[in-house]
Design a protein around this motif. Sequence first.
Motif, PDB file in Angstrom:
ATOM      1  N   ALA A 106       0.837  -1.203   0.000  1.00 17.58           N
ATOM      2  CA  ALA A 106       0.000   0.000   0.000  1.00 17.58           C
ATOM      3  C   ALA A 106       0.872   1.254   0.000  1.00 17.58           C
ATOM      4  O   ALA A 106       0.599   2.219  -0.737  1.00 17.58           O
ATOM      5  CB  ALA A 106      -0.933  -0.010   1.207  1.00 17.58           C
ATOM      6  N   TYR A 107       1.918   1.254   0.823  1.00 22.59           N
ATOM      7  CA  TYR A 107       2.837   2.400   0.840  1.00 22.59           C
ATOM      8  C   TYR A 107       3.576   2.535  -0.490  1.00 22.59           C
ATOM      9  O   TYR A 107       3.826   3.643  -0.969  1.00 22.59           O
ATOM     10  CB  TYR A 107       3.838   2.259   1.984  1.00 22.59           C
ATOM     11  N   TYR A 108       3.932   1.400  -1.074  1.00 22.47           N
ATOM     12  CA  TYR A 108       4.631   1.422  -2.360  1.00 22.47           C
ATOM     13  C   TYR A 108       3.757   2.051  -3.446  1.00 22.47           C
ATOM     14  O   TYR A 108       4.247   2.805  -4.293  1.00 22.47           O
ATOM     15  CB  TYR A 108       5.031  -0.002  -2.749  1.00 22.47           C
ATOM     16  N   LYS A 109       2.465   1.740  -3.422  1.00 28.22           N
ATOM     17  CA  LYS A 109       1.534   2.306  -4.403  1.00 28.22           C
ATOM     18  C   LYS A 109       1.453   3.827  -4.278  1.00 28.22           C
ATOM     19  O   LYS A 109       1.161   4.527  -5.254  1.00 28.22           O
ATOM     20  CB  LYS A 109       0.146   1.700  -4.227  1.00 28.22           C
ATOM     21  N   LEU A 110       1.729   4.344  -3.076  1.00 27.62           N
ATOM     22  CA  LEU A 110       1.704   5.791  -2.845  1.00 27.62           C
ATOM     23  C   LEU A 110       3.084   6.418  -3.004  1.00 27.62           C
ATOM     24  O   LEU A 110       3.272   7.599  -2.678  1.00 27.62           O
ATOM     25  CB  LEU A 110       1.167   6.079  -1.437  1.00 27.62           C
ATOM     26  N   ASN A 111       4.047   5.611  -3.486  1.00 26.59           N
ATOM     27  CA  ASN A 111       5.430   6.073  -3.683  1.00 26.59           C
ATOM     28  C   ASN A 111       6.084   6.544  -2.381  1.00 26.59           C
ATOM     29  O   ASN A 111       6.922   7.449  -2.391  1.00 26.59           O
ATOM     30  CB  ASN A 111       5.489   7.198  -4.727  1.00 26.59           C
ATOM     31  N   LYS A 112       5.688   5.926  -1.270  1.00 26.50           N
ATOM     32  CA  LYS A 112       6.302   6.212   0.023  1.00 26.50           C
ATOM     33  C   LYS A 112       7.482   5.261   0.199  1.00 26.50           C
ATOM     34  O   LYS A 112       7.327   4.106   0.580  1.00 26.50           O
ATOM     35  CB  LYS A 112       5.286   6.033   1.148  1.00 26.50           C
TER      36      LYS A 112
END
Length: 251
Positions: A64-70
Motif C-alpha cells: 500500500a505504501y509502495y503504491k503511494l510512492n512512500k
Amino acid sequence: MKRIIYIVFCLISVLSFAQNNNDLFTQANTYYNDGKFLDAIAKYEAILSTEKHSAELYFNLANAYYKLNKVAPSIYYYEKALQLAPNDKDIKNNLSFAQNMTIDAIEVVPEIGFTRVTKSIVNTFSFDTWAVFSVTLVMLFVVLFLAYYFSYGTGKKRLMFLTSITSLFLAFITLAFAFQKYKYVQNDNPAIVFAQESEVKADPNLRSESTFILHEGTKVQVLETYKSNWTKIKLSDGKTGWISNQDIKTL
C-alpha cells in the motif's frame, strides 16, 4: 464455577479479538483492491496496534505504501515481512522494486575466503535449528557409544566407535555454528532512514562536521546510541557516522 465462567469469558474474548482482526484485514484488502490505499493503510495499522503481526500483514502494508510512492515505509515493512518469511520470493522481489526508488547507491563490501564460506553455511539455518542438530548428534553419540561398549565383534566395535566419535565431532561443529548464528543475530540491528534527507555527523552533536548525507529508504546498521538523541550507524560499504534518532526507524 467462577473459574469455568472466567475461562469461557477469556475464550470468547480471544475469539472476538481474532474475528475483529480478520474483519479489519478483509476491509483493508478491499480498500487496497479498490485503490483506496490510505484507507487500507489505516486498517492495516489498526491491526498492528493490537500487536498482531504476520508476514502477510507487513507485506500488504508495504504494498500500500509502495503504491503511494512512500519509499521509506514501503521498504521498512517489506523488511519486517522478510524477517518473518525470509525465503518468500514475492517479498524479496517487491523489496527490490522499492529499493530501486532510493537515491543512495551504496556498494556492499564483499566478504571473501573462509569468512564468506563460513557465514554462508551458518546462515543456512536458524539458531534453534543448529541447536536441535547439536542435541540430536549428542544423543546419537551416546547411543552409538553404548552400542560400541556392549558390542563383541571387533569389526562392529570399530564401526560403532568411529561413528560415535564422528557424531560427537559433528555435534561440536553444529554447536559452534549455533553460537555463531546467535552472534550474527545479536549484532544485526538494522534500521531504515525515514527522513527525506539526513546529515550523518562525525560526532554526536550538531556542531560536528557532516561526513555524508543519506536519503529516505536507505538501510543502515545501528552500532550504538548516545544520550537518546544520536545513533551511530554503519553502511554496507563500511562507512560509519552519527545520525539523529528522529531520522531513522529500527526494524
